[in-house]
Scaffold this motif. Structure first.
Motif, short mmCIF file in Angstrom:
data_model
loop_
_atom_site.label_atom_id
_atom_site.label_comp_id
_atom_site.label_asym_id
_atom_site.label_seq_id
_atom_site.Cartn_x
_atom_site.Cartn_y
_atom_site.Cartn_z
N ARG A 1 0.75 -1.16 0.16
CA ARG A 1 -0.18 -0.04 0.10
C ARG A 1 0.90 1.33 0.12
O ARG A 1 1.79 1.40 0.64
CB ARG A 1 -1.09 0.00 1.27
CG ARG A 1 -1.99 -1.01 1.22
CD ARG A 1 -2.96 -0.83 2.16
NE ARG A 1 -3.75 -2.23 2.09
CZ ARG A 1 -3.98 -2.92 3.16
NH1 ARG A 1 -3.85 -2.75 4.38
NH2 ARG A 1 -4.80 -4.07 2.86
N GLY A 2 0.22 2.34 -0.65
CA GLY A 2 1.09 3.64 -0.81
C GLY A 2 2.06 3.72 -1.68
O GLY A 2 2.95 4.31 -1.70
N GLN A 3 2.25 2.54 -2.43
CA GLN A 3 3.32 2.47 -3.76
C GLN A 3 2.56 2.43 -5.18
O GLN A 3 3.45 2.15 -5.92
CB GLN A 3 4.12 1.31 -3.70
CG GLN A 3 4.76 1.08 -1.99
CD GLN A 3 5.48 -0.06 -1.99
OE1 GLN A 3 6.07 -0.74 -2.99
NE2 GLN A 3 5.63 -0.70 -0.89
N LYS A 4 1.36 3.18 -5.05
CA LYS A 4 0.80 3.23 -6.46
C LYS A 4 0.56 2.15 -7.30
O LYS A 4 -0.05 2.21 -8.50
CB LYS A 4 1.75 4.26 -7.47
CG LYS A 4 2.20 5.39 -6.85
CD LYS A 4 1.04 6.40 -6.93
CE LYS A 4 1.70 7.77 -6.66
NZ LYS A 4 0.45 8.73 -6.41
N VAL A 5 0.22 1.04 -6.44
CA VAL A 5 -0.24 -0.51 -6.92
C VAL A 5 -1.65 -0.27 -7.47
O VAL A 5 -2.11 -0.59 -8.58
CB VAL A 5 -0.06 -1.51 -6.07
CG1 VAL A 5 -0.63 -2.68 -6.72
CG2 VAL A 5 1.32 -1.58 -5.79
N GLY A 6 -2.63 0.41 -6.48
CA GLY A 6 -3.81 0.71 -6.78
C GLY A 6 -4.17 1.49 -7.89
O GLY A 6 -4.96 1.33 -9.08
N ASP A 7 -3.41 2.70 -8.00
CA ASP A 7 -3.31 3.47 -9.42
C ASP A 7 -3.05 2.88 -10.74
O ASP A 7 -3.91 2.90 -11.59
CB ASP A 7 -2.33 4.69 -9.00
CG ASP A 7 -2.54 5.94 -10.37
OD1 ASP A 7 -3.64 6.27 -10.20
OD2 ASP A 7 -1.74 5.96 -11.18
N ARG B 1 -17.55 4.94 3.15
CA ARG B 1 -16.99 6.38 3.36
C ARG B 1 -15.76 6.63 4.16
O ARG B 1 -14.98 7.52 3.71
CB ARG B 1 -18.15 7.11 4.21
CG ARG B 1 -17.97 8.42 4.38
CD ARG B 1 -19.25 9.15 5.03
NE ARG B 1 -20.53 8.89 4.60
CZ ARG B 1 -21.13 9.51 3.72
NH1 ARG B 1 -20.30 10.39 3.08
NH2 ARG B 1 -22.38 9.35 3.20
N ALA B 2 -15.35 5.44 4.80
CA ALA B 2 -14.13 5.57 5.88
C ALA B 2 -12.96 5.39 5.09
O ALA B 2 -11.78 5.26 5.41
CB ALA B 2 -14.31 4.86 7.12
N ASN B 3 -13.20 4.75 3.64
CA ASN B 3 -12.03 4.17 2.95
C ASN B 3 -11.54 5.30 2.14
O ASN B 3 -11.78 5.37 0.96
CB ASN B 3 -12.36 3.00 2.09
CG ASN B 3 -11.32 2.26 1.30
OD1 ASN B 3 -10.05 2.70 1.43
ND2 ASN B 3 -11.74 1.03 1.06
N THR B 4 -10.97 6.38 2.65
CA THR B 4 -10.42 7.63 2.15
C THR B 4 -9.55 7.56 1.08
O THR B 4 -9.33 7.99 0.17
CB THR B 4 -9.96 8.61 2.95
OG1 THR B 4 -8.75 8.13 3.93
CG2 THR B 4 -11.04 9.12 4.09
N ALA B 5 -8.50 6.55 1.18
CA ALA B 5 -7.58 6.06 0.15
C ALA B 5 -7.97 5.63 -1.15
O ALA B 5 -7.76 6.02 -2.22
CB ALA B 5 -6.55 4.87 0.94
N SER B 6 -9.08 4.59 -0.98
CA SER B 6 -9.82 4.25 -2.25
C SER B 6 -10.47 5.59 -2.82
O SER B 6 -10.65 5.54 -3.98
CB SER B 6 -10.77 3.02 -1.86
OG SER B 6 -11.28 2.46 -2.97
N LEU B 7 -11.21 6.03 -2.14
CA LEU B 7 -12.10 7.48 -2.53
C LEU B 7 -11.05 8.44 -3.39
O LEU B 7 -11.38 8.66 -4.52
CB LEU B 7 -12.80 8.18 -1.49
CG LEU B 7 -13.90 7.46 -0.95
CD1 LEU B 7 -14.36 8.29 0.52
CD2 LEU B 7 -15.09 7.31 -1.79
N LYS B 8 -9.96 8.56 -2.95
CA LYS B 8 -8.90 9.56 -3.68
C LYS B 8 -8.43 8.71 -4.79
O LYS B 8 -8.34 9.58 -5.75
CB LYS B 8 -7.80 9.79 -2.65
CG LYS B 8 -6.92 10.77 -3.14
CD LYS B 8 -5.75 10.95 -2.18
CE LYS B 8 -4.65 11.87 -2.75
NZ LYS B 8 -3.62 12.27 -1.66
N LEU B 9 -8.13 7.42 -4.53
CA LEU B 9 -7.51 6.79 -5.92
C LEU B 9 -8.79 6.89 -7.02
O LEU B 9 -8.25 7.31 -8.45
CB LEU B 9 -7.45 5.37 -5.45
CG LEU B 9 -7.38 4.36 -6.84
CD1 LEU B 9 -5.99 4.62 -7.36
CD2 LEU B 9 -7.49 3.01 -6.17
#
Length: 162
Positions: free
Chosen positions: A87-93, A117-125
């Motif tokens: 996580r945090g390594q641009k894999v999701g992107d 709603r609490a999944n702010t990382a996914s919302l931002k992605l």
């Protein structure tokens, strides 16, 4: 990073990453990782991708139908899960961009996502990849006895179905 297709042989890696997502408490309402047959029957045959690098499994993404009706054949729901180790390594992107590319190659004009709603990382992605918030489903499901909302996002293709 490179992409390989998710299949029955490598599905145990998908299950492990899925379990990482379940453990966060914000990635899914599921509490048990599905088996291959269930997962296979509930995802489209296209867009089943697993990101790997140096023989390590980083994350996976997939597409699911939103409806069986022909009129919605160009609409799919996205799932993106990243191993807790990457996580945090641009894999999701990386995965989401590949999924968008694959979806457009297969005439899918709208992608949807339902994100806690609490999944702010996914919302931002998703918003960083041209998804827009179109609303939310209030208290749509329970996780550990707590009712939670899902933020609904969509991305309309600029090249398919214009």
């Amino acid at each position: 990073m490179k992409i390989i297709t998710i299949n029955k042989t490598n599905f145990s890696e998908v299950q492990s990453i899925y379990q990482d997502g379940i453990a966060t408490g914000v990635a899914t309402f599921e509490t048990v990782v599905p088996d291959w047959d269930y997962w296979n029957n509930n995802h489209l045959p296209i867009g089943r991708i697993l990101a790997i690098k140096d023989d390590q499994y980083l994350g996976w993404a997939s597409l699911s139908a939103t409806s069986k009706r022909k009129v919605y054949s160009g609409v799919a729901e996205v799932s993106v899960y990243v191993s807790k180790h990457f996580r945090g390594q641009k894999v999701g992107d990386f995965l989401l961009k590949k999924l968008i590319e694959i979806s457009e190659q297969h005439n899918i004009w709208t992608l949807q996502a339902g994100i806690m709603r609490a999944n702010t990382a996914s919302l931002k992605l998703h918003t960083n990849n041209q998804f827009r918030v179109i609303g939310y489903k209030e208290k749509i499901g329970q996780l550990n006895g707590i009712w939670l909302d899902n933020v609904i996002l969509e991305r309309r293709s600029k090249t398919v179905g214009c």
